[in-house]
Design a protein around this motif. Structure first.
Motif, mmCIF file in Angstrom:
data_model
loop_
_atom_site.group_PDB
_atom_site.id
_atom_site.type_symbol
_atom_site.label_atom_id
_atom_site.label_comp_id
_atom_site.label_asym_id
_atom_site.label_seq_id
_atom_site.Cartn_x
_atom_site.Cartn_y
_atom_site.Cartn_z
ATOM 1 N N TYR A 133 0.833 -1.203 0.000
ATOM 2 C CA TYR A 133 0.000 0.000 0.000
ATOM 3 C C TYR A 133 0.875 1.263 0.000
ATOM 4 O O TYR A 133 0.512 2.281 -0.592
ATOM 5 C CB TYR A 133 -0.917 0.006 1.221
ATOM 6 C CG TYR A 133 -2.254 -0.664 0.979
ATOM 7 C CD1 TYR A 133 -3.393 0.087 0.693
ATOM 8 C CD2 TYR A 133 -2.388 -2.041 1.045
ATOM 9 C CE1 TYR A 133 -4.617 -0.516 0.474
ATOM 10 C CE2 TYR A 133 -3.603 -2.663 0.826
ATOM 11 C CZ TYR A 133 -4.726 -1.893 0.538
ATOM 12 O OH TYR A 133 -5.934 -2.504 0.308
ATOM 13 N N PHE A 134 2.014 1.187 0.680
ATOM 14 C CA PHE A 134 2.944 2.313 0.710
ATOM 15 C C PHE A 134 3.441 2.633 -0.704
ATOM 16 O O PHE A 134 3.458 3.797 -1.129
ATOM 17 C CB PHE A 134 4.121 1.968 1.626
ATOM 18 C CG PHE A 134 5.232 2.982 1.646
ATOM 19 C CD1 PHE A 134 5.072 4.211 2.280
ATOM 20 C CD2 PHE A 134 6.454 2.708 1.025
ATOM 21 C CE1 PHE A 134 6.112 5.149 2.306
ATOM 22 C CE2 PHE A 134 7.488 3.634 1.049
ATOM 23 C CZ PHE A 134 7.316 4.860 1.678
ATOM 24 N N PHE A 135 3.806 1.588 -1.464
ATOM 25 C CA PHE A 135 4.326 1.792 -2.816
ATOM 26 C C PHE A 135 3.240 2.297 -3.764
ATOM 27 O O PHE A 135 3.489 3.205 -4.567
ATOM 28 C CB PHE A 135 4.938 0.494 -3.356
ATOM 29 C CG PHE A 135 6.207 0.081 -2.654
ATOM 30 C CD1 PHE A 135 7.171 1.017 -2.324
ATOM 31 C CD2 PHE A 135 6.436 -1.251 -2.311
ATOM 32 C CE1 PHE A 135 8.350 0.647 -1.674
ATOM 33 C CE2 PHE A 135 7.604 -1.630 -1.658
ATOM 34 C CZ PHE A 135 8.558 -0.681 -1.346
ATOM 35 N N VAL A 136 2.018 1.704 -3.676
ATOM 36 C CA VAL A 136 0.965 2.112 -4.629
ATOM 37 C C VAL A 136 0.390 3.480 -4.281
ATOM 38 O O VAL A 136 -0.345 4.063 -5.086
ATOM 39 C CB VAL A 136 -0.172 1.062 -4.705
ATOM 40 C CG1 VAL A 136 0.345 -0.270 -5.191
ATOM 41 C CG2 VAL A 136 -0.904 0.924 -3.379
ATOM 42 N N SER A 137 0.699 3.999 -3.090
ATOM 43 C CA SER A 137 0.231 5.341 -2.727
ATOM 44 C C SER A 137 1.055 6.437 -3.405
ATOM 45 O O SER A 137 0.675 7.612 -3.358
ATOM 46 C CB SER A 137 0.293 5.539 -1.199
ATOM 47 O OG SER A 137 -0.563 4.641 -0.539
ATOM 48 N N PRO A 210 2.805 -9.444 -6.489
ATOM 49 C CA PRO A 210 3.179 -8.176 -5.842
ATOM 50 C C PRO A 210 3.391 -8.325 -4.336
ATOM 51 O O PRO A 210 4.313 -7.728 -3.770
ATOM 52 C CB PRO A 210 1.976 -7.260 -6.142
ATOM 53 C CG PRO A 210 1.342 -7.849 -7.355
ATOM 54 C CD PRO A 210 1.535 -9.317 -7.239
ATOM 55 N N LEU A 211 2.540 -9.146 -3.695
ATOM 56 C CA LEU A 211 2.690 -9.365 -2.251
ATOM 57 C C LEU A 211 3.935 -10.191 -1.958
ATOM 58 O O LEU A 211 4.632 -9.953 -0.961
ATOM 59 C CB LEU A 211 1.450 -10.070 -1.680
ATOM 60 C CG LEU A 211 0.142 -9.278 -1.701
ATOM 61 C CD1 LEU A 211 -0.968 -10.076 -1.022
ATOM 62 C CD2 LEU A 211 0.304 -7.927 -1.019
ATOM 63 N N LEU A 212 4.228 -11.161 -2.821
ATOM 64 C CA LEU A 212 5.429 -11.977 -2.633
ATOM 65 C C LEU A 212 6.680 -11.100 -2.720
ATOM 66 O O LEU A 212 7.614 -11.245 -1.924
ATOM 67 C CB LEU A 212 5.481 -13.089 -3.686
ATOM 68 C CG LEU A 212 6.642 -14.086 -3.551
ATOM 69 C CD1 LEU A 212 6.507 -14.899 -2.274
ATOM 70 C CD2 LEU A 212 6.700 -15.007 -4.762
ATOM 71 N N GLY A 213 6.679 -10.180 -3.690
ATOM 72 C CA GLY A 213 7.808 -9.263 -3.819
ATOM 73 C C GLY A 213 7.967 -8.390 -2.588
ATOM 74 O O GLY A 213 9.089 -8.183 -2.093
ATOM 75 N N CYS A 214 6.842 -7.885 -2.073
ATOM 76 C CA CYS A 214 6.893 -7.047 -0.867
ATOM 77 C C CYS A 214 7.312 -7.851 0.358
ATOM 78 O O CYS A 214 7.979 -7.324 1.261
ATOM 79 C CB CYS A 214 5.540 -6.380 -0.619
ATOM 80 S SG CYS A 214 5.151 -5.098 -1.834
ATOM 81 N N LEU A 215 6.924 -9.156 0.392
ATOM 82 C CA LEU A 215 7.342 -10.012 1.504
ATOM 83 C C LEU A 215 8.861 -10.182 1.500
ATOM 84 O O LEU A 215 9.501 -10.153 2.565
ATOM 85 C CB LEU A 215 6.648 -11.377 1.416
ATOM 86 C CG LEU A 215 6.951 -12.356 2.551
ATOM 87 C CD1 LEU A 215 6.443 -11.822 3.885
ATOM 88 C CD2 LEU A 215 6.345 -13.728 2.273
ATOM 89 N N SER A 216 9.435 -10.347 0.315
ATOM 90 C CA SER A 216 10.897 -10.472 0.240
ATOM 91 C C SER A 216 11.566 -9.165 0.676
ATOM 92 O O SER A 216 12.590 -9.193 1.369
ATOM 93 C CB SER A 216 11.322 -10.846 -1.182
ATOM 94 O OG SER A 216 10.963 -9.826 -2.099
ATOM 95 N N SER A 379 -1.678 9.046 2.869
ATOM 96 C CA SER A 379 -1.629 7.591 2.751
ATOM 97 C C SER A 379 -0.201 7.070 2.906
ATOM 98 O O SER A 379 0.044 6.085 3.606
ATOM 99 C CB SER A 379 -2.199 7.172 1.391
ATOM 100 O OG SER A 379 -2.210 5.775 1.256
ATOM 101 N N ILE A 380 0.749 7.756 2.259
ATOM 102 C CA ILE A 380 2.160 7.358 2.384
ATOM 103 C C ILE A 380 2.612 7.438 3.836
ATOM 104 O O ILE A 380 3.259 6.518 4.354
ATOM 105 C CB ILE A 380 3.041 8.266 1.489
ATOM 106 C CG1 ILE A 380 2.838 7.909 0.019
ATOM 107 C CG2 ILE A 380 4.521 8.136 1.860
ATOM 108 C CD1 ILE A 380 3.466 8.897 -0.950
ATOM 109 N N LEU A 381 2.240 8.524 4.518
ATOM 110 C CA LEU A 381 2.613 8.678 5.931
ATOM 111 C C LEU A 381 2.007 7.582 6.787
ATOM 112 O O LEU A 381 2.677 6.985 7.639
ATOM 113 C CB LEU A 381 2.169 10.050 6.449
ATOM 114 C CG LEU A 381 3.034 11.253 6.060
ATOM 115 C CD1 LEU A 381 2.370 12.543 6.503
ATOM 116 C CD2 LEU A 381 4.432 11.135 6.656
ATOM 117 N N PHE A 382 0.712 7.299 6.576
ATOM 118 C CA PHE A 382 0.015 6.303 7.398
ATOM 119 C C PHE A 382 0.639 4.920 7.231
ATOM 120 O O PHE A 382 0.926 4.225 8.216
ATOM 121 C CB PHE A 382 -1.468 6.266 7.020
ATOM 122 C CG PHE A 382 -2.244 5.203 7.748
ATOM 123 C CD1 PHE A 382 -2.489 5.305 9.115
ATOM 124 C CD2 PHE A 382 -2.716 4.083 7.076
ATOM 125 C CE1 PHE A 382 -3.204 4.324 9.786
ATOM 126 C CE2 PHE A 382 -3.428 3.095 7.740
ATOM 127 C CZ PHE A 382 -3.672 3.217 9.099
#
Length: 633
Positions: A133-137, A210-216, A379-382
């Motif tokens: 969510y941080f990246f897509v914001s 996308p979630l797998l990439g963020c998990l890594s 959103s980025i801050l949150f």
């Protein structure tokens, strides 16, 4: 310079003992005490402070909930926190090594490791979703703002949708206040795009790349921060433990300036005093304190084991516990000011938009943020705040497992290769987390959250209290603390440890059993086989305790069962302070040729000769036995 005679020394420091003596070269120590406090605050203050406490508070009587909450903090939270910190600091060992105090109960340490493993697996998946969510914001318009996307359905009604007709806009309040099916863009984005949710926990579907990439990314960040153990993580926490408060304050200031914010805050705080008589409110308060502080995870023992022997952990436990609870209350203002604004915008009651858990973090709050000007910034801050809150806890979970493994093996070979142990645990955690990034991953994540770390923590904590206070003996433990701090634990803590805290823990256990309801996620009811797996996960940590106890009794010396039990529960010879210069009184080893060969001491100054080292040995303390140290005598 040695302290002059007649001047009292802080934290039980020994006259003639230099600060350098208080360090363990082999295991390492915190660079300074601020690092320990910040790490412990980061460990205790986690996602639950933001997404669970505010919801519990408004559901259980608003401001009236604060009363049982702080009662439970004083009588259960702070005493248990102090017990775990003092336990780890006295022995300078992780959650396995400390059980030299009563070897039969080492299964409690293994139980803590199992719990920390479960939590570490799914907690990093939550962090990885926050990363996503941080990246897509980082865009001009948040992707969950409107209903015009390919993943949206006809039931989607967005509060800012350009395609809303005036009739639909007028009907929005009616839709929200009735049972008609209305979904928000943020909910459809969460369910249909981010998770691409399957219809059943057994239907794993595909891995969400996308979630797998963020998990890594999450695991790489955690590993890099722990690459040198507490030496590296102690520096990182200066940022990860403090910046969330900066973000909370920014969001709070922005929130209270919005229309309807006061309504949301009043909804959060207005006391409903009649609920104080409800046992469920007290049960929720006790459970929230217990789980929020991270008791029985093994992390507190591990973090304290890297303290210097005479550190005032009594002071630290009070500071950290109160900071944790104050953060929960503060986060409630941040959450409900924004939710009040959203409810006001929609013309509905705050209860219609209030939520908890992933529903708050990834659906309700992000939707509210779309109503703000420059919404991507907020959103980025949150989500950056959520990432930091999660990482602070995740650091300690991983360090708990690594420290337990390294301390248990204990030889020079593994100590020098601790970085590789950390890497191995991180890779294993990543691989075990992959199933949670599938289309059914959220079902498994919530199953682990509800069962793997629920009543098993209560059982572990209760047995730990009984083992220390009644098997090892409260008088012995109080003397140990006096030897370490220079003063015995205050009478209030002595009473809490022996009677009140175990009683409250037992009450939480009974409450958990009585209040048990089979898990569900929105409208999805978990099948029986999945709930059975949940119970097996809960049992897997608790079962370590009786299995190891039986094993230890069978291996102990003695002709009768009673003799074997006595020998299995008796403190082992190497229980006590880790450094030889702290082992005095009943912990002082008899100095003979046989003990000289294996006793190690910490040199005061390596360049001084042996006679000078002997002359500077401490003359204070009250407890004893032998343990390997950092340099040969």
């Amino acid at each position: 310079v040695d302290a002059p005679r007649g001047i009292s020394l802080q934290n039980g420091a020994v006259p003639g003992e230099r600060g350098k003596q208080d360090k363990s070269i082999k295991r390492g120590n915190w660079g300074n005490q601020i690092e320990f406090v910040l790490t412990s605050v980061g460990y205790a203050v986690g996602l639950g402070n933001v997404w669970r406490f505010p919801y519990l508070c408004y559901r259980n009587g608003g401001g009236a909930f604060m009363f049982p909450y702080f009662i439970m903090l004083v009588f259960c939270g702070i005493p248990l926190f102090f017990m775990e910190l003092s336990f780890g600091q006295f022995a300078s060992q992780g959650c396995l090594g400390v059980w030299r105090v009563s070897p039969m109960f080492k299964g409690v340490g293994y139980g803590m490791m199992v719990v920390s493993t479960y939590i570490g697996i799914y907690y990093n998946v939550v962090i990885c979703i926050a990363f996503y969510y941080f990246f897509v914001s980082m865009t001009r318009v948040l992707p969950w703002t409107f209903c015009s996307n390919s993943w949206n359905t006809r039931d989607c009604v967005g509060v800012l949708d350009r395609n809303l007709s005036s009739h639909a806009a007028l009907n929005l309040t009616h839709l929200l206040n009735t049972t008609q099916k209305r979904t928000s863009p943020s909910e459809e984005y969460w369910r249909r795009y981010v998770l691409n949710l399957s219809d059943d926990i057994g239907n794993l579907g595909e891995v969400r790349l996308p979630l797998l990439g963020c998990l890594s990314v999450s695991w790489v960040v955690v590993f890099l921060c722990l690459i040198k153990g507490v030496k590296s993580s102690g520096k990182v926490v200066y940022f990860t433990a403090t910046f969330p408060y900066v973000v909370l304050t920014i969001l709070f200031v922005r929130g209270i300036t919005l229309d309807g914010a006061l309504t949301g805050i009043m909804y959060y705080l207005t006391p409903q005093w009649d609920k104080i008589l409800d046992a469920k409110v007290w049960g929720d308060a006790a459970s929230q304190i217990f789980y929020s502080l991270g008791c029985a995870w093994g992390g507190l023992i591990t973090m304290a084991s890297y303290n210097k022997f005479h550190n005032n952990c009594y002071r630290d436990s009070i500071i950290i516990s109160i900071t944790n609870c104050a953060t929960s209350v503060y986060a409630g203002f941040v959450i409900f000011s924004i939710l009040g604004f959203m409810a006001n915008h929609l013309g509905v009651d705050v209860s219609k938009v209030a939520d908890h858990g992933p529903g708050l973090a990834f659906v309700a709050y992000p939707e509210a943020l779309t109503l703000l000007p420059v919404s991507p910034l907020w959103s980025i801050l949150f989500f950056f705040m959520l990432i930091l809150l999660g990482l602070g806890t995740q650091f300690c979970l991983l360090e708990t497992l690594v420290t337990a493994i390294v301390d248990e093996v204990g030889n020079e070979w593994i100590i020098r290769r601790k970085t590789f142990v950390t890497l191995g645990v991180a890779i294993a955690g990543f691989l075990l987390g992959v199933p949670l990034t599938t289309q059914a991953g959220i079902y498994w994540l919530l199953l682990m959250d509800n069962y793997a770390a629920s009543f098993s923590l209560v059982v572990i904590s209760c047995i730990m209290c009984v083992a220390i206070m009644y098997i090892y003996g409260h008088r012995n433990y109080f003397k140990d603390i006096e030897m370490m701090l220079g003063f015995p634990p205050p009478l209030f803590f002595q009473i809490c440890w022996r009677f009140i805290s175990p009683a409250i823990i037992f009450f939480i256990l009974v409450f958990t059993v009585i209040q048990y309801r089979p898990i569900s996620y929105n409208d999805y009811i978990y099948p029986t086989w999945a709930i059975s797996i949940g119970f097996l996960m809960a049992l897997s940590s608790v079962i370590c305790i009786p299995i190891y106890a039986i094993y230890k009794v069978c291996r102990s010396e003695g002709d009768t069962l009673l003799e074997r039990l006595k020998n299995a529960t008796k403190a082992s010879k190497d229980w006590g302070p880790a450094l030889a210069e702290h082992r005095s009184g009943r912990y002082a080893p008899p100095f003979s040729p046989s003990t000289e060969s294996h006793l190690e001491v910490q040199p005061l100054q390596p360049e001084k000769d042996r006679s000078e080292v002997a002359a500077a040995s401490p003359v204070h303390g009250s407890n004893g036995s032998a343990h390997s140290q950092d340099s040969r005598l």
